[in-house]
Write a protein that holds these residues in place. Sequence first.
Motif, short mmCIF file in Angstrom:
data_model
loop_
_atom_site.label_atom_id
_atom_site.label_comp_id
_atom_site.label_asym_id
_atom_site.label_seq_id
_atom_site.Cartn_x
_atom_site.Cartn_y
_atom_site.Cartn_z
N GLY A 80 0.86 -1.18 0.00
CA GLY A 80 0.00 0.00 0.00
C GLY A 80 0.90 1.23 0.00
N GLY A 81 1.17 1.76 1.21
CA GLY A 81 2.07 2.91 1.32
C GLY A 81 3.52 2.52 1.52
N GLY A 82 3.81 1.23 1.71
CA GLY A 82 5.19 0.76 1.86
C GLY A 82 5.81 1.08 3.21
N HIS A 83 5.00 1.50 4.19
CA HIS A 83 5.53 1.94 5.50
C HIS A 83 5.74 0.82 6.50
CE1 HIS A 83 5.35 6.48 6.38
NE2 HIS A 83 5.59 6.31 5.10
N ASN A 84 5.30 -0.36 6.20
CA ASN A 84 5.33 -1.40 7.23
C ASN A 84 6.74 -1.58 7.77
OD1 ASN A 84 5.49 -4.54 7.97
ND2 ASN A 84 3.46 -3.71 8.37
N LEU A 88 6.51 -5.81 5.24
CA LEU A 88 5.54 -6.81 4.77
C LEU A 88 4.82 -6.38 3.49
CD1 LEU A 88 4.18 -7.93 8.25
CD2 LEU A 88 5.80 -9.14 6.76
N ILE A 140 -0.26 9.65 12.43
CA ILE A 140 0.42 10.90 12.77
C ILE A 140 1.42 11.33 11.70
CG2 ILE A 140 0.16 10.53 15.26
CD1 ILE A 140 3.39 9.99 14.97
N GLY A 145 0.59 4.61 4.43
CA GLY A 145 -0.46 4.10 3.55
C GLY A 145 -1.78 3.92 4.29
N GLY A 148 -2.39 -0.41 4.85
CA GLY A 148 -1.84 -1.13 5.99
C GLY A 148 -2.32 -0.54 7.31
N LEU A 155 -4.35 4.09 14.66
CA LEU A 155 -4.30 4.95 15.85
C LEU A 155 -3.67 6.28 15.48
CD1 LEU A 155 -2.77 2.38 18.37
CD2 LEU A 155 -5.09 3.29 18.45
N VAL A 206 -7.48 -5.03 -0.72
CA VAL A 206 -8.53 -4.01 -0.67
C VAL A 206 -8.23 -2.96 -1.75
CG1 VAL A 206 -9.64 -2.23 0.72
CG2 VAL A 206 -9.01 -4.42 1.76
N TYR A 422 0.16 -4.05 19.19
CA TYR A 422 -0.53 -3.55 17.99
C TYR A 422 0.20 -4.12 16.77
CZ TYR A 422 -2.14 0.10 14.69
OH TYR A 422 -2.67 0.78 13.63
C1 LIG Z 1 6.72 6.65 10.03
C2 LIG Z 1 5.58 5.77 10.42
C3 LIG Z 1 4.53 6.30 11.13
C4 LIG Z 1 3.46 5.50 11.51
N1 LIG Z 1 2.45 6.05 12.23
C5 LIG Z 1 1.40 5.31 12.56
C6 LIG Z 1 0.30 5.87 13.26
O1 LIG Z 1 0.29 7.04 13.59
N2 LIG Z 1 -0.75 5.08 13.57
C7 LIG Z 1 -0.79 3.78 13.21
O2 LIG Z 1 -1.80 3.14 13.50
N3 LIG Z 1 0.23 3.20 12.57
C8 LIG Z 1 1.32 3.94 12.23
N4 LIG Z 1 2.37 3.36 11.58
C9 LIG Z 1 2.35 1.92 11.35
C10 LIG Z 1 1.61 1.63 10.08
O3 LIG Z 1 0.24 1.56 10.36
C11 LIG Z 1 2.07 0.28 9.50
O4 LIG Z 1 3.44 0.36 9.24
C12 LIG Z 1 1.29 -0.08 8.25
O5 LIG Z 1 1.59 -1.42 7.91
C13 LIG Z 1 1.64 0.81 7.10
O6 LIG Z 1 0.75 0.64 6.04
P1 LIG Z 1 1.27 0.81 4.54
O7 LIG Z 1 0.12 0.59 3.63
O8 LIG Z 1 2.02 2.07 4.40
O9 LIG Z 1 2.32 -0.38 4.48
P2 LIG Z 1 2.74 -1.46 3.40
O10 LIG Z 1 4.14 -1.80 3.77
O11 LIG Z 1 2.49 -1.01 2.02
O12 LIG Z 1 1.76 -2.65 3.72
C14 LIG Z 1 1.82 -3.31 4.91
C15 LIG Z 1 0.90 -4.49 4.91
O13 LIG Z 1 -0.43 -4.00 4.90
C16 LIG Z 1 -1.24 -4.78 4.06
N5 LIG Z 1 -1.84 -3.89 3.05
C17 LIG Z 1 -1.48 -2.63 2.70
N6 LIG Z 1 -2.35 -2.13 1.84
C18 LIG Z 1 -3.28 -3.09 1.61
C19 LIG Z 1 -4.45 -3.18 0.80
N7 LIG Z 1 -4.88 -2.14 0.09
N8 LIG Z 1 -5.15 -4.33 0.81
C20 LIG Z 1 -4.77 -5.39 1.58
N9 LIG Z 1 -3.67 -5.36 2.35
C21 LIG Z 1 -2.95 -4.22 2.36
C22 LIG Z 1 -0.42 -5.87 3.51
O14 LIG Z 1 -0.59 -7.02 4.28
C23 LIG Z 1 1.00 -5.40 3.69
O15 LIG Z 1 1.86 -6.46 3.90
C24 LIG Z 1 3.44 4.14 11.16
C25 LIG Z 1 4.51 3.61 10.44
C26 LIG Z 1 5.57 4.41 10.09
C27 LIG Z 1 6.73 3.81 9.37
#
Ligand SMILES: Cc1cc2nc3c(=O)[nH]c(=O)nc-3n(C[C@H](O)[C@H](O)[C@H](O)COP(=O)(O)OP(=O)(O)OC[C@H]3O[C@@H](n4cnc5c(N)ncnc54)[C@H](O)[C@@H]3O)c2cc1C
Length: 469
Positions: A80-84, A88, A140, A145, A148, A155, A206, A422
């Motif tokens: 999704g946003g690549g932030h995991n 993952l 925050i 993304g 994720g 939160l 999703v 979490y």
């Molecule tokens: C700098 C930073 C700040 C953060 N702040 C917060 C915060 O304030 N609150 C909070 O709750 N969390 C926070 N997080 C944690 C964040 O919620 C997780 O890292 C989350 O996994 C990031 O989502 P992503 O889509 O960017 O990640 P990605 O690395 O793209 O995806 C992570 C996982 O999410 C799943 N996924 C993503 N998109 C989809 C989709 N569309 N459909 C199905 N599965 C999907 C997949 O299983 C994937 O493996 C933060 C993380 C970072 C690095």
Amino acid sequence: MATTMSRPTTDLSAAIEHLGLSMRGDTVQPDDATYDEARRLYNAMIDKRPAVIARCVDVGDVVAAVGFAREHGLPLAIRGGGHNGAGLGSVDDGLMVDLSPMRGVHVDPTARTARVAGGCTWGDVDHATHAYGLATPSGIISTTGVGGLTLGGGLGHLTRRFGLSIDNLLAVEMVLADGQVVTASADEHPDLFWAIRGGGGNFGVVTSFLFRLHPLSTVVGGPTLWELDQAEEVMRWYRTFITEAPEELNGWFALLTVPPAPPFPEHLHMKKMCGVVWCYTGSEQDADEVFAPVKAVGPPALHGVHPMPYPMLQGAFDGLYPPGLQWYWKADFVRELSDEAIATHLAHAKDLPTMHSTMHLYPINGAAHRVGPNDTAWSYRDATWAEVIVGVSPDLSDAPRITNWARDYWAAMHPFSAGGAYVNMMMEEGQDRIRTAYRDNYERLAAIKATYDPTNLFRVNQNIVPAGA
Ligand SMILES: Cc1cc2nc3c(=O)[nH]c(=O)nc-3n(C[C@H](O)[C@H](O)[C@H](O)COP(=O)(O)OP(=O)(O)OC[C@H]3O[C@@H](n4cnc5c(N)ncnc54)[C@H](O)[C@@H]3O)c2cc1C
């Protein structure tokens, strides 16, 4: 694992070519010039090399990509946003379903909803909804993304007022393991809708989220900072204050090092301090009264709280935490912040290993407590905070140091925790930790997983193993 991969010359090569022809978006392979950019994750500690990246632009592309992984038995990751933190969103030698080209947001101001495409960041959502004076709870940092963060719970600054992101989720459209495109909501596939609200990417891709929006334009927000030698007094005050404050006030606590840049005054630069980052969504006229007790503690070294557009608060830390830093984090839910727990925190605060490294306590109360532990898959509604200890550095050579610091600090704090963590703030920590994160919701999740993804195609995540597998 950094190996040099070239284009596969087997049947897989022909199949990838076929996948490319059936998609509107691109496929990217290891010898393409864009490969390194396309595979890059937010956490530079993770370096994965997928066999192919499917850069999906629409639902049809996602269906094609999921079908490709299923038919060829390739491991599949959803980006999704690549932030995991654990990386993952990618997978070695498999298929990355990259949703980042899917970025549309459609706001319906009358219904107060936003339809958000699966690859959006929260910055995309805030930008679109703010134009209508509306918002929905996220995190925050605006570059995270939607995918994720939401599927794991969500939160952030608005948790006490409006609940978790999943508490504001009305429906999703998703592509299942067998290629079906379904809607999950309270009325359609309600079991699936229950599971995706906390169960992460375990159940499918999703492709769009439908969120409830709330009237919100300007907030009174920013940090209050105190000297570290006041931290004991501040934490003892904060533990009661934040559970009793009006729900319009959110404030997450941090042990931190002050960044050497504006808006922080120079005399505080690089000082280890404690702080709370506030977000007040009540009226500006009431703000002085609400913040009066905050200014009375200590007193603070800095009270940098001002009216600002909500997206400004959401983006306030984006510059401090750009993509490409090394990250290692450990988390737990916390019910109580005892005097002994505070003393243990403070013993580690003085050893924050880098300027970016920190410890946060995100409040889980107010509106988040009005949803029961079994109402969604997100179990820890009885926690008071989500604690995260995060070692961060731009320097690759710091990786062992920040990792060891986070592990040692977490090990010292774990006995004071509620047990589980979490899922969005965990590294890859094994099945026991995943089960503990879901508690008695795990068995139901496993049963739903067996219905919708019996072969565990979606397993690059905090994995729920299909019941009976
Ligand atoms: C700098 C930073 C700040 C953060 N702040 C917060 C915060 O304030 N609150 C909070 O709750 N969390 C926070 N997080 C944690 C964040 O919620 C997780 O890292 C989350 O996994 C990031 O989502 P992503 O889509 O960017 O990640 P990605 O690395 O793209 O995806 C992570 C996982 O999410 C799943 N996924 C993503 N998109 C989809 C989709 N569309 N459909 C199905 N599965 C999907 C997949 O299983 C994937 O493996 C933060 C993380 C970072 C690095």
